[in-house]
Structure formats: C-alpha cells, structure tokens
Scaffold this motif. Structure first.
Motif, mmCIF file in Angstrom:
data_model
loop_
_atom_site.group_PDB
_atom_site.id
_atom_site.type_symbol
_atom_site.label_atom_id
_atom_site.label_comp_id
_atom_site.label_asym_id
_atom_site.label_seq_id
_atom_site.Cartn_x
_atom_site.Cartn_y
_atom_site.Cartn_z
ATOM 1 N N SER A 48 0.808 -1.225 0.000
ATOM 2 C CA SER A 48 0.000 0.000 0.000
ATOM 3 C C SER A 48 0.840 1.274 0.000
ATOM 4 O O SER A 48 0.314 2.365 -0.239
ATOM 5 N N LEU A 49 2.150 1.145 0.254
ATOM 6 C CA LEU A 49 2.978 2.336 0.432
ATOM 7 C C LEU A 49 3.230 3.044 -0.893
ATOM 8 O O LEU A 49 3.486 2.401 -1.913
ATOM 9 N N PRO A 50 3.182 4.357 -0.891
ATOM 10 C CA PRO A 50 3.435 5.104 -2.127
ATOM 11 C C PRO A 50 4.902 4.997 -2.539
ATOM 12 O O PRO A 50 5.782 4.749 -1.719
ATOM 13 N N ASP A 51 5.131 5.205 -3.824
ATOM 14 C CA ASP A 51 6.481 5.103 -4.373
ATOM 15 C C ASP A 51 7.198 6.436 -4.219
ATOM 16 O O ASP A 51 7.308 7.228 -5.158
ATOM 17 N N ASN A 52 7.662 6.687 -2.988
ATOM 18 C CA ASN A 52 8.421 7.912 -2.721
ATOM 19 C C ASN A 52 9.499 7.603 -1.698
ATOM 20 O O ASN A 52 9.704 6.444 -1.333
ATOM 21 N N ALA A 53 10.191 8.615 -1.238
ATOM 22 C CA ALA A 53 11.326 8.416 -0.332
ATOM 23 C C ALA A 53 10.949 8.511 1.143
ATOM 24 O O ALA A 53 11.823 8.453 2.007
ATOM 25 N N GLN A 54 9.682 8.646 1.444
ATOM 26 C CA GLN A 54 9.259 8.809 2.839
ATOM 27 C C GLN A 54 9.489 7.516 3.623
ATOM 28 O O GLN A 54 9.342 6.415 3.100
ATOM 29 N N HIS A 55 9.863 7.670 4.886
ATOM 30 C CA HIS A 55 9.998 6.525 5.783
ATOM 31 C C HIS A 55 8.630 6.144 6.346
ATOM 32 O O HIS A 55 7.827 7.011 6.693
ATOM 33 N N TYR A 56 8.394 4.834 6.440
ATOM 34 C CA TYR A 56 7.172 4.314 7.049
ATOM 35 C C TYR A 56 7.528 3.256 8.077
ATOM 36 O O TYR A 56 8.418 2.425 7.851
ATOM 37 N N GLN A 57 6.819 3.275 9.189
ATOM 38 C CA GLN A 57 6.926 2.216 10.184
ATOM 39 C C GLN A 57 5.657 1.382 10.128
ATOM 40 O O GLN A 57 4.546 1.911 10.249
ATOM 41 N N ILE A 58 5.822 0.077 9.915
ATOM 42 C CA ILE A 58 4.693 -0.844 9.940
ATOM 43 C C ILE A 58 4.726 -1.569 11.275
ATOM 44 O O ILE A 58 5.639 -2.366 11.546
ATOM 45 N N ILE A 59 3.768 -1.255 12.112
ATOM 46 C CA ILE A 59 3.672 -1.853 13.443
ATOM 47 C C ILE A 59 2.801 -3.097 13.337
ATOM 48 O O ILE A 59 1.653 -3.023 12.890
ATOM 49 N N ILE A 60 3.362 -4.245 13.732
ATOM 50 C CA ILE A 60 2.660 -5.519 13.581
ATOM 51 C C ILE A 60 2.221 -6.011 14.957
ATOM 52 O O ILE A 60 3.053 -6.284 15.823
ATOM 53 N N HIS A 61 0.923 -6.102 15.153
ATOM 54 C CA HIS A 61 0.378 -6.552 16.432
ATOM 55 C C HIS A 61 0.650 -8.042 16.644
ATOM 56 O O HIS A 61 0.931 -8.773 15.678
#
Length: 348
Positions: A27-40
């Motif tokens: 789902s993440l956009p194709d850019n340079a932004q950092h994302y944290q995926i928190i997994i329960h």
C-alpha cells in the motif's frame, strides 16, 4: 521511529489498517518517505517481500509476533517453477535503509521429518530460508529477531546489514552468503539432529562466499554460540568456505573469487564447536573439487568455551587467531563500516 509515518497490521480487523503484512507493504506510495509498519501480536502465515526502501517492520513482542511459512528449494510452485535456495525464504528484503525488529521469522519446512524417511524418498535439496537479505538490499538493521529453520536459516547476499541481540537457530550452513553482516550480542544456536549417525558433523554455523575484493564478510562480536539439548561435543564447525556455482563466459563452475571472510571476536562458545571445515564444489570440467579453510579468510580472537551453565571454563584454542594489532584494525574497520549508515555509537 516517532517521525516515521505509522501503519498498523492486526489480525483483528478493527484494530489496524491491514490484516496482512504484505498488503501493508504494497500500500505504500512510491516515494522516499519513511514508514513504520507496526505488527500486532499474532501468527502471520504469509511469505513477505520487502522491496521498498525506508520501511521499518516492528513487532510488538518478539515471542508473540510471528511470521511463518513453509518453503524449500525443490518445492514446485503453482506455475511449475522451482524456487531454489534464493526463493525458499519466508521473509525477503530487497530494499535499502530498512529495519526489522521484535519479530520471530520461521521457515516451517519439516527438515527432521524429511530426514527420517528412507534416503531414496527424501527431498534432497532441503534449503529453507527464514530471512533473506537479498541481492538488492543494503543498510538493513535487524534487532531483537528470532530466526528459525534448519538448513540455510539466514541468507545474507546483499550489501551491509547489522544484527543486534538476535537469536539465530539452524543446522546446515545456517548463516551464509556473499553479503557483509555484523552481529553483536547475538545467540547463534546449533540445533539437535537425531538423523546424524557414525560421528558425522551435525552441521556448519556459517558458509560465507564473500568476494575476494570485499574487506568484510560476517563478523561476530560478543556473541554466544549455544546448542540445543542433545547436541554432542565437537559436532559443529564454525564455518566452511562456500564457492557458489556461477555462470562464467568459459563455463559453469564454483566461483574462484568467493574467498569467504568470517570472524568470531570476543565470543562465548559451547563445546559443540570443533573449528573450521572444508566444502566441495564443481570445477570447470564438472568434477568435484575441495575448498579448504586455510585458503579462506577465517579469523578468531579472544573466544572462550563455556559450560552448560554458560560459565567460562577456558579460553578457546583458536585455529586462525588474529594478532592483537590486526584485531584492533578489524574492529576499527567494522566501526567505520557501521558508522557510515547507522547513527549510534558502538562499544566493542
């Protein structure tokens, strides 16, 4: 991490943004932004490919956030293809500046069950990778991971990676590849194998295939080499030199430039470790040839043998001991490599 855009994965549909880890990555956009995926917490039965840079997978608790699948080298896929070792992974990282933390990653291929059946009926190529640091990966930070398989648990073939306070369980060549990896304060656990008879080796902890032009391969600092119950004394090699079969203009044969580098420094080791071993490959004529430890770049410094209570009983008699000056140089090289992409200081 606080500045990263968070996405939540939960098996309870109303507690997160996605119920699948791969869906969250995709789902993440194709850019340079950092994302944290928190997994329960939960058992996520899926095979993951992380191919987007700047993504950080974070479990809520190592023992409770589990990613698991079953795949092996020879397993025929729905499209009729065979994955090979590279494709046999549960989680594959093919990205840069990523991190994984507080997770258990397993490959559940039943190695012991396969070994228990008659040899003529067995699956012969049992490589079953839990975590792959792939050819396109670089600057991958792994902390508080539990990695579990038997054959080829951790495949490091990309650029630089760092493992801190991880547990890595396996038997055959279970930390291997051509990439550069530094391990600090990790537990490397040799697994028991009831199929072994006649005083044969139970397995090999590492199988580096580092290119001769690459300074560092696998460096273990302040780690513990432990064993499961039932693993006998002198049954595991610290490593053996892997020369992968490679396609060249003049043929298909074991890569002569894969002069593996592996160093164990300031480590504690149970009595299952017996030293280093040789490994075979195919020459240009297709005949078997052997590669020996003394022709590789295997190093040790200041390692100790521990008993079942993990108390030091003696200093290990090291086969390829580094002189003090070279040991200090090696630590500085590791420090320089890590500080080029990780933003904290190290105490070795």
């Amino acid at each position: 991490m606080d500045s990263y855009q968070p996405i939540v994965v939960s098996q309870e549909p109303h507690n997160g943004d996605f119920t699948s880890i791969q869906q969250a990555i995709d789902s993440l956009p194709d850019n340079a932004q950092h994302y944290q995926i928190i997994i329960h917490p939960g058992v996520y039965r899926e095979r993951i490919v992380l191919a987007r840079d700047n993504v950080h997978l974070t479990g809520c608790e190592q023992s409770e956030t589990i990613i698991t699948a079953s795949c092996y080298n020879q397993q025929i896929q729905p499209d009729g293809s065979i994955p090979g070792t590279y494709g046999s992974r549960t989680v594959g990282v093919e990205a840069k500046h990523c991190s994984l933390s507080h997770l258990t990653i397993k490959n559940e291929f039943n190695f012991l069950e396969n070994q228990a059946i008659p040899e003529r009926l067995r699956i012969q190529h049992t490589q079953s990778v839990a975590l792959l640091i792939g050819n396109n990966a670089d600057c991958v930070e792994c902390k508080h991971l539990h990695l579990e398989s038997y054959h080829d648990t951790l495949f490091i073939n990309g650029g630089k990676s760092y493992f801190h306070q991880c547990q890595i369980l396996g038997s055959i060549d279970f930390i291997f590849g051509a990439g550069q990896a530094v391990f600090t304060q990790c537990d490397v656990v040799a697994r028991n194998r009831p199929d072994i008879k006649h005083a044969q080796p139970y397995g090999y902890i590492t199988a580096p295939s580092t290119n001769a032009n690459q300074l560092l391969g696998f460096v273990f600092l302040q780690c513990r080499l432990l064993k499961e119950a039932g693993v006998p004394e002198s049954s595991y090699a610290l490593g053996r030199p892997w020369h992968p079969t490679t396609e060249f203009s003049d043929g298909h044969y074991a890569d002569p430039s894969a002069i593996g580098h592996c160093a164990f420094v300031d480590c504690l080791m149970s009595d299952h470790v017996y030293g280093w071993d040789k490994m075979s490959g195919k020459d240009k004529n297709g005949d078997q040839t052997w590669f020996y430890p003394h022709d590789s770049r295997f190093e040790e410094f200041n390692n100790f043998i521990i008993n079942q209570q993990q108390q030091i009983v003696r200093k290990r008699a090291m086969t390829y001991s580094l002189p003090t000056k070279q040991y200090q140089q090696r630590l500085q090289q590791v420090q320089n490599s890590l500080s080029s992409w990780l933003h904290f200081s190290f105490q070795f």
